[in-house]
Design a protein around this motif. Structure first.
Motif, PDB file in Angstrom:
ATOM      1  N   ASP A 146      -0.068   9.130  -4.186  1.00  0.00           N
ATOM      2  CA  ASP A 146      -0.674   9.701  -2.987  1.00  0.00           C
ATOM      3  C   ASP A 146      -0.876  11.213  -3.086  1.00  0.00           C
ATOM      4  O   ASP A 146      -1.279  11.854  -2.117  1.00  0.00           O
ATOM      5  CB  ASP A 146       0.169   9.367  -1.752  1.00  0.00           C
ATOM      6  CG  ASP A 146       1.557   9.998  -1.786  1.00  0.00           C
ATOM      7  OD1 ASP A 146       1.866  10.759  -2.731  1.00  0.00           O
ATOM      8  OD2 ASP A 146       2.346   9.728  -0.861  1.00  0.00           O
TER       9      ASP A 146
ATOM     10  N   GLY B  78       1.336   4.104  -3.055  1.00  0.00           N
ATOM     11  CA  GLY B  78       1.066   5.522  -2.850  1.00  0.00           C
ATOM     12  C   GLY B  78       2.220   6.414  -3.240  1.00  0.00           C
ATOM     13  O   GLY B  78       2.025   7.545  -3.689  1.00  0.00           O
TER      14      GLY B  78
ATOM     15  N   LYS C 161      -0.105  16.539  -1.315  1.00  0.00           N
ATOM     16  CA  LYS C 161      -1.407  16.766  -1.927  1.00  0.00           C
ATOM     17  C   LYS C 161      -2.072  17.961  -1.248  1.00  0.00           C
ATOM     18  O   LYS C 161      -2.134  18.031  -0.030  1.00  0.00           O
ATOM     19  CB  LYS C 161      -2.271  15.518  -1.766  1.00  0.00           C
ATOM     20  CG  LYS C 161      -3.636  15.613  -2.432  1.00  0.00           C
ATOM     21  CD  LYS C 161      -4.411  14.312  -2.246  1.00  0.00           C
ATOM     22  CE  LYS C 161      -5.771  14.386  -2.933  1.00  0.00           C
ATOM     23  NZ  LYS C 161      -6.532  13.114  -2.754  1.00  0.00           N
TER      24      LYS C 161
ATOM     25  N   GLU D 298       0.829  -1.204   0.000  1.00  0.00           N
ATOM     26  CA  GLU D 298       0.000   0.000   0.000  1.00  0.00           C
ATOM     27  C   GLU D 298       0.861   1.250   0.000  1.00  0.00           C
ATOM     28  O   GLU D 298       0.609   2.198  -0.738  1.00  0.00           O
ATOM     29  CB  GLU D 298      -0.918  -0.004   1.230  1.00  0.00           C
ATOM     30  CG  GLU D 298      -1.869   1.192   1.285  1.00  0.00           C
ATOM     31  CD  GLU D 298      -2.798   1.124   2.486  1.00  0.00           C
ATOM     32  OE1 GLU D 298      -3.436   2.142   2.788  1.00  0.00           O
ATOM     33  OE2 GLU D 298      -2.864   0.063   3.128  1.00  0.00           O
ATOM     34  N   ARG D 299       1.911   1.243   0.825  1.00  0.00           N
ATOM     35  CA  ARG D 299       2.782   2.408   0.884  1.00  0.00           C
ATOM     36  C   ARG D 299       3.534   2.599  -0.435  1.00  0.00           C
ATOM     37  O   ARG D 299       3.665   3.690  -0.938  1.00  0.00           O
ATOM     38  CB  ARG D 299       3.772   2.278   2.041  1.00  0.00           C
ATOM     39  CG  ARG D 299       4.660   3.500   2.216  1.00  0.00           C
ATOM     40  CD  ARG D 299       5.582   3.352   3.403  1.00  0.00           C
ATOM     41  NE  ARG D 299       4.857   3.445   4.654  1.00  0.00           N
ATOM     42  CZ  ARG D 299       4.573   4.591   5.260  1.00  0.00           C
ATOM     43  NH1 ARG D 299       4.944   5.736   4.718  1.00  0.00           N
ATOM     44  NH2 ARG D 299       3.924   4.594   6.399  1.00  0.00           N
TER      45      ARG D 299
END
Length: 547
Positions: free
Chosen positions: A94, A47, A121, A43-44
């Motif tokens: 991400d 991202g 972001k 997951e990391r």
């Protein structure tokens, strides 16, 4: 038999098979990533992985960033005399945006002034990676030394490097900030030929106040590897009337040309009547073109599939290849000025330097120039060369070609040394008799092909770990500084970390200490600060004496 080549866009699909010049048999070894929690790590990584961009999207992102460049300059505290010019924009999944800039001062280019602005972001500033921390300022932009004097000194520097046919091609006034206190300077580019026949594009930086030479570097970046050993391959070609051109429309329009012993221009685009190319021997002029074209295709595919990059410059456009350069030229090189790879035919014109790891190596010089732009001298030059070895090796493994098995040996087939030994060894670089295994203060004084040793060693250790092991039939025994034990994390994680560091955190002046910082940050982004991968990066740097 002869090799199989495919022609995109034709029906039916044409395939032909070429016999391998050499045969080898060994199963590919799959190396897994050792991570604590696989799902969390994945997951990391997802991202922090760069989002693939189309050419139009990238162009729009660069245009938008340039429109906001003045605001960005103010935000990071630059002087009003300084301006930012956008070179690249990378967006992570991400939402993090990494914008790479060149800098000017009162309209003059600042060499060594490049930087990368990192924003989360939503636009919050996360940090800035700078090639220099020095404040950019000079007493005056009026030169005390005449431009002609600087040009004369640059020609003398080219002569001192044993270059021939030297001629100054361009000169500009710049601010030199890559080393020491920023200074007004001239950058003079002198073209010519190096002693072995390689073109020379020598950049000489001269202090415009004192006439002292501040820096010089060779912009034509050379390397060597195997040739004619790719076996049965598929190539992209393009119909041309009733014939076929060696032009790959599926990979940015990459073309392969025959220089026919020349040393300038593009030569002649390879063309064939029946789309059957080469026969596996050096006597057939198409054979070198087959290997160069295939190597370029595999490198393009590796960049796209593994790194999410759309070509060398990430703009969807291909470089081109030139084969049969000069006579018995024992080298290959990348040139930014033509945005192309060039290959010689080797000793006795019987060993063209056109194999997989060579293509990956040369194209990766182009990748470096479009990302960190590591200067081709000192420690940054060693990192530049190592980057090409790292990705050239990774391309070789990625291709999974049974005739040219992936390994951590550079130039293992071409026999430049005359005794069957490779040109370079990644597991223990000093085995070539010239490269350094570990970092020391003297590393930056070595030729860039040998100062690359510690970084090559780092990558091998990070991917495979220390100690004795056999991979694809080759036995390695990688030592470490202080006998530190390193457990590898696998090639995929290793090259993703190196690419992330190169494309988002390294700058033109990055040396070994900076590379350590950049790869640790990249490992943090991809896998987390407490991850197995982060710890392996730190340990691998310690193992080559970078702490």
């Amino acid at each position: 038999m002869t090799p199989q080549f495919a022609t995109p866009g034709t029906t039916p699909r044409r395939t032909v098979i070429r016999a391998a010049a050499l045969a080898a048999s060994a199963a590919m070894v799959v190396v897994g990533v050792q991570a604590g929690t696989a799902s969390a790590a994945a997951e990391r990584e997802a991202g922090a992985t760069a989002v693939p961009q189309s050419a139009s999207q990238r162009a729009a992102d660069i245009q938008a960033a340039q429109a906001g460049a003045d605001t960005a300059a103010q935000e990071i505290g630059l002087d009003g005399k300084e301006k930012l010019i956008v070179r690249d924009v990378i967006k992570d999944a991400d939402g993090t945006v990494h914008t790479r800039y060149e800098r000017t001062y009162e309209g003059l280019p600042v060499l060594g002034g490049d930087l990368v602005v990192h924003k989360a972001k939503g636009g919050k500033l996360k940090g800035v990676s700078k090639a220099t921390s020095a404040k950019i300022t000079v007493p005056s932009t009026d030169a005390a030394v005449a431009a002609g004097t600087a040009k004369k000194d640059a020609l003398a520097a080219s002569a001192a490097a044993d270059n021939t046919k030297a001629a100054a091609q361009s000169q500009r006034k710049v601010i030199w900030a890559a080393t020491g206190k920023p200074a007004l300077a001239y950058e003079t580019v002198v073209n010519g030929l190096q002693a072995d026949g390689t073109p020379s594009e020598l950049h000489v930086v001269t202090d415009a106040a004192t006439g002292k030479k501040l820096y010089e570097y060779e912009a034509v970046e050379t390397g060597a590897g195997t040739s004619m050993y790719s076996g049965s391959v598929t190539l992209g070609t393009t119909p041309n009337g009733s014939t076929f051109d060696l032009a790959d429309s599926g990979r940015g329009g990459h073309k392969t040309y025959d220089l026919n012993g020349g040393s300038s221009g593009t030569g002649t685009l390879f063309n064939d009547a029946d789309d059957v190319w080469g026969d596996g021997t050096a006597a057939n002029r198409q054979t070198a073109a087959v290997d160069a074209h295939y190597g370029a295709a595999m490198t393009w595919d590796f960049y796209k599939n593994e790194l999410g990059r759309n070509g060398i410059a990430n703009d969807g456009k291909a470089a081109y290849s030139r084969v049969h350069y000069g006579t018995a030229y024992v080298n290959a090189f990348w040139s930014d000025s033509c945005f192309c790879m060039t290959y010689g035919d080797g000793i006795g014109n019987t060993h063209p330097l056109t194999a997989l790891d060579v293509a990956g190596h040369e194209m990766s010089h182009g990748l470096t120039s479009r990302t960190a732009n590591l200067r081709y001298s000192g420690e940054s030059g060693g990192l530049n060369e190592a980057t090409s070895d790292i990705f050239g090796t990774s391309v070789e493994f990625f291709a999974n070609n049974s005739s040219d098995i992936g390994d951590y040996l550079i130039g293992e087939e071409i026999d430049i040394n005359g005794d069957g030994s490779p040109l370079r060894y990644m597991d223990q670089p000093s085995k070539d008799g010239r490269s350094a295994d570990y970092w020391s203060k003297r590393v930056g004084r070595l030729d860039v092909h040998y100062s690359s040793g510690p970084a090559n060693h780092f990558f091998y250790l990070l991917a495979e770990g220390s100690g004795t092991k056999t991979i694809n039939g080759v036995t390695y025994n990688s030592p470490t500084s202080g006998n530190v034990t390193v457990t590898g994390i696998g090639r995929t994680a290793a090259y993703k970390i190196w690419y992330k560091a190169l494309s988002t955190y390294m700058t033109s002046t990055t040396g070994y200490s900076g590379a350590r910082t950049a790869t640790l940050q990249a490992a943090t982004d991809l896998y987390g600060a407490n991850s197995t991968q982060y710890q392996a990066v730190a340990t691998a740097w310690t193992a080559i004496n970078v702490k």
